[in-house]
Enzyme design. Structure first.
Site, PDB file in Angstrom:
ATOM      1  N   ALA A   1      58.142  37.212  50.953  1.00 46.67           N
ATOM      2  CA  ALA A   1      58.948  38.304  50.405  1.00 46.67           C
ATOM      3  C   ALA A   1      58.397  38.762  49.052  1.00 46.67           C
ATOM      4  O   ALA A   1      58.346  39.964  48.758  1.00 46.67           O
ATOM      5  CB  ALA A   1      60.398  37.854  50.264  1.00 46.67           C
TER       6      ALA A   1
ATOM      7  N   ILE B   1      41.740  31.853  51.071  1.00 53.13           N
ATOM      8  CA  ILE B   1      40.672  31.745  50.072  1.00 53.13           C
ATOM      9  C   ILE B   1      40.654  30.310  49.551  1.00 53.13           C
ATOM     10  O   ILE B   1      41.713  29.745  49.232  1.00 53.13           O
ATOM     11  CB  ILE B   1      40.954  32.703  48.882  1.00 53.13           C
TER      12      ILE B   1
ATOM     13  N   ASN C   1      47.887  38.153  38.604  1.00 53.71           N
ATOM     14  CA  ASN C   1      47.338  37.203  39.578  1.00 53.71           C
ATOM     15  C   ASN C   1      48.154  35.916  39.675  1.00 53.71           C
ATOM     16  O   ASN C   1      48.132  35.256  40.722  1.00 53.71           O
ATOM     17  CB  ASN C   1      45.889  36.872  39.174  1.00 53.71           C
TER      18      ASN C   1
ATOM     19  N   TYR D   1      57.684  33.221  49.415  1.00 53.43           N
ATOM     20  CA  TYR D   1      56.317  33.694  49.118  1.00 53.43           C
ATOM     21  C   TYR D   1      56.038  35.008  49.852  1.00 53.43           C
ATOM     22  O   TYR D   1      55.549  35.979  49.258  1.00 53.43           O
ATOM     23  CB  TYR D   1      55.307  32.622  49.536  1.00 53.43           C
TER      24      TYR D   1
HETATM   25  P1  NDP Z   1      45.745  28.552  42.091  1.00 53.49           P
HETATM   26  O1  NDP Z   1      46.925  27.698  42.391  1.00 53.49           O
HETATM   27  O2  NDP Z   1      44.385  27.992  42.286  1.00 53.49           O
HETATM   28  O3  NDP Z   1      45.852  29.099  40.575  1.00 53.49           O
HETATM   29  C1  NDP Z   1      47.015  29.720  40.158  1.00 53.49           C
HETATM   30  C2  NDP Z   1      46.920  30.058  38.690  1.00 53.49           C
HETATM   31  O4  NDP Z   1      48.163  30.707  38.330  1.00 53.49           O
HETATM   32  C3  NDP Z   1      46.795  28.832  37.802  1.00 53.49           C
HETATM   33  O5  NDP Z   1      45.912  29.079  36.725  1.00 53.49           O
HETATM   34  C4  NDP Z   1      48.218  28.613  37.308  1.00 53.49           C
HETATM   35  O6  NDP Z   1      48.313  28.011  36.027  1.00 53.49           O
HETATM   36  C5  NDP Z   1      48.700  30.046  37.202  1.00 53.49           C
HETATM   37  N1  NDP Z   1      50.165  30.133  37.193  1.00 53.49           N
HETATM   38  C6  NDP Z   1      51.042  29.694  38.130  1.00 53.49           C
HETATM   39  N2  NDP Z   1      52.298  29.919  37.730  1.00 53.49           N
HETATM   40  C7  NDP Z   1      52.210  30.512  36.515  1.00 53.49           C
HETATM   41  C8  NDP Z   1      53.158  30.970  35.577  1.00 53.49           C
HETATM   42  N3  NDP Z   1      54.485  30.848  35.795  1.00 53.49           N
HETATM   43  N4  NDP Z   1      52.727  31.527  34.418  1.00 53.49           N
HETATM   44  C9  NDP Z   1      51.392  31.643  34.162  1.00 53.49           C
HETATM   45  N5  NDP Z   1      50.447  31.225  35.008  1.00 53.49           N
HETATM   46  C10 NDP Z   1      50.844  30.657  36.173  1.00 53.49           C
HETATM   47  O7  NDP Z   1      45.955  29.871  42.984  1.00 53.49           O
HETATM   48  P2  NDP Z   1      44.904  30.889  43.635  1.00 53.49           P
HETATM   49  O8  NDP Z   1      43.805  31.132  42.705  1.00 53.49           O
HETATM   50  O9  NDP Z   1      44.611  30.425  45.003  1.00 53.49           O
HETATM   51  O10 NDP Z   1      45.825  32.179  43.798  1.00 53.49           O
HETATM   52  C11 NDP Z   1      45.818  33.224  42.845  1.00 53.49           C
HETATM   53  C12 NDP Z   1      46.664  34.356  43.398  1.00 53.49           C
HETATM   54  O11 NDP Z   1      46.160  34.752  44.673  1.00 53.49           O
HETATM   55  C13 NDP Z   1      48.123  33.976  43.608  1.00 53.49           C
HETATM   56  O12 NDP Z   1      48.954  35.061  43.296  1.00 53.49           O
HETATM   57  C14 NDP Z   1      48.174  33.694  45.105  1.00 53.49           C
HETATM   58  O13 NDP Z   1      49.465  33.888  45.641  1.00 53.49           O
HETATM   59  C15 NDP Z   1      47.190  34.717  45.628  1.00 53.49           C
HETATM   60  N6  NDP Z   1      46.651  34.386  46.936  1.00 53.49           N
HETATM   61  C16 NDP Z   1      45.882  33.274  47.105  1.00 53.49           C
HETATM   62  C17 NDP Z   1      45.384  32.989  48.375  1.00 53.49           C
HETATM   63  C18 NDP Z   1      44.530  31.821  48.650  1.00 53.49           C
HETATM   64  O14 NDP Z   1      44.204  31.593  49.834  1.00 53.49           O
HETATM   65  N7  NDP Z   1      44.104  31.035  47.671  1.00 53.49           N
HETATM   66  C19 NDP Z   1      45.696  33.838  49.539  1.00 53.49           C
HETATM   67  C20 NDP Z   1      46.516  34.973  49.214  1.00 53.49           C
HETATM   68  C21 NDP Z   1      46.966  35.225  47.966  1.00 53.49           C
HETATM   69  P3  NDP Z   1      47.901  26.450  35.767  1.00 53.49           P
HETATM   70  O15 NDP Z   1      46.406  26.393  35.960  1.00 53.49           O
HETATM   71  O16 NDP Z   1      48.307  26.199  34.359  1.00 53.49           O
HETATM   72  O17 NDP Z   1      48.657  25.653  36.782  1.00 53.49           O
END
Ligand code: NDP
Length: 262
Positions: free
Chosen positions: A171, A202, A97, A169
């Site tokens: 890609a 979301i 995720n 993103y």
């Molecule tokens: P958030 O930015 O709210 O949360 C992302 C989480 O990923 C955080 O806990 C962050 O850690 C963690 N993270 C980021 N980079 C790393 C890394 N290098 N190693 C470990 N952990 C990492 O994102 P969302 O909850 O919105 O998104 C979750 C997933 O859903 C993502 O893959 C996103 O692309 C996808 N998505 C989201 C959408 C949306 O509308 N929200 C739409 C489509 C897809 P930390 O808390 O420490 O910063």
């Protein structure tokens, strides 16, 4: 700790690792898995976010295990998988995720001239390569147990013309769909399913406050007339993670409120 060569019961099938589980969609998947009786490990990059999430979840250490691990640091990720194995047993459910979507200061996506090669490599590494590496790490344990569930969190931006995401993103998320299909084909004979969830807009830290200009514009494109919630993505993850979803593999499931539904 499980010691047989197969997952003997539901308990053994309920050991999960969720990357990026400290906030947003990942945190709701962790919460839902805990409700469903899993033992859940999760990682994120910032210690304060990990601590905050643990406080919100309020579970005992035998149910939830969290670490500050950057998923792009291969050795750290391998060590984490080994620690979970030693702590609880083989990981039965992996949710890739963790993801990033760099934006310009005005909240819109960078276009190609504004996207540096460094940014490109970083996004591909966090969003796509980390999923491949984690799949490689957990699959031997799943194969030994002849059971596994792998769920990759993609994006509508990987399925349709991206309107609010940069080229890196889009890609990376399209690449996750290809990885899902290839892994599904390879692993199906071993009792392991691999699927992708493709969320639309979301509400989370990644998309910012509901009232901001990009979110208000998105409302015009979403037939159900609202943004989605992390819980709505977590429901789908819970289903795909369960034993009853064994005939679904290689699929990408849209959770988009009807936006650009394929
Ligand atoms: P958030 O930015 O709210 O949360 C992302 C989480 O990923 C955080 O806990 C962050 O850690 C963690 N993270 C980021 N980079 C790393 C890394 N290098 N190693 C470990 N952990 C990492 O994102 P969302 O909850 O919105 O998104 C979750 C997933 O859903 C993502 O893959 C996103 O692309 C996808 N998505 C989201 C959408 C949306 O509308 N929200 C739409 C489509 C897809 P930390 O808390 O420490 O910063």
């Amino acid at each position: 700790m499980p010691n047989s060569e197969t997952f003997r019961d539901q308990t053994d099938r309920r050991i999960a690792l969720v990357t990026g589980g400290a906030r947003g969609i990942g945190l709701e998947i962790v919460r839902r898995f805990l409700t469903d009786g899993y033992r859940v490990a999760f990682v994120a990059t910032k210690a304060t976010n990990v601590e905050r999430a643990l406080g919100l979840l309020g579970c005992s250490e035998d149910r939830v295990y969290a670490e500050t691990v950057d998923v792009t640091h291969q050795d750290d990720v391998a060590a984490l998988v080994n620690r979970i194995r030693a702590h609880w047993g083989e990981i039965a459910v992996l949710v890739n995720n963790a993801g990033i979507s760099p934006k310009r200061a005005d909240g819109n996506a960078p276009w190609i001239p504004q996207t540096s090669i460094g940014d490109w490599e970083k996004v591909i590494h966090v969003n796509l390569s980390s999923a491949f590496i984690l799949i490689k790490l957990v699959v031997p344990g799943m194969m030994a147990k002849a059971y596994g569930r792998i769920i990759n969190i993609g994006s509508l931006a990987g399925r349709a013309m991206p309107l609010v995401a940069g080229p890196h993103y889009a890609a990376s998320k399209a690449g996750l769909i290809g990885l899902t299909r290839a892994a599904a084909r390879d692993l199906a004979p071993h009792g392991i399913t691999v699927n992708c969830i493709s969320p639309g807009r979301i509400l989370s830290d990644l998309t910012g406050p509901p009232g901001d200009a990009v979110n208000r514009a998105a409302l015009q494109r979403i037939p159900v007339g609202r943004l989605g919630t992390p819980e709505e993505v977590a429901h789908v993850a819970a289903f795909l993670a369960s034993p009853i979803a064994g005939f679904i593999t290689g699929a990408t499931i849209d959770v988009t409120g009807g936006e650009f539904a394929a």
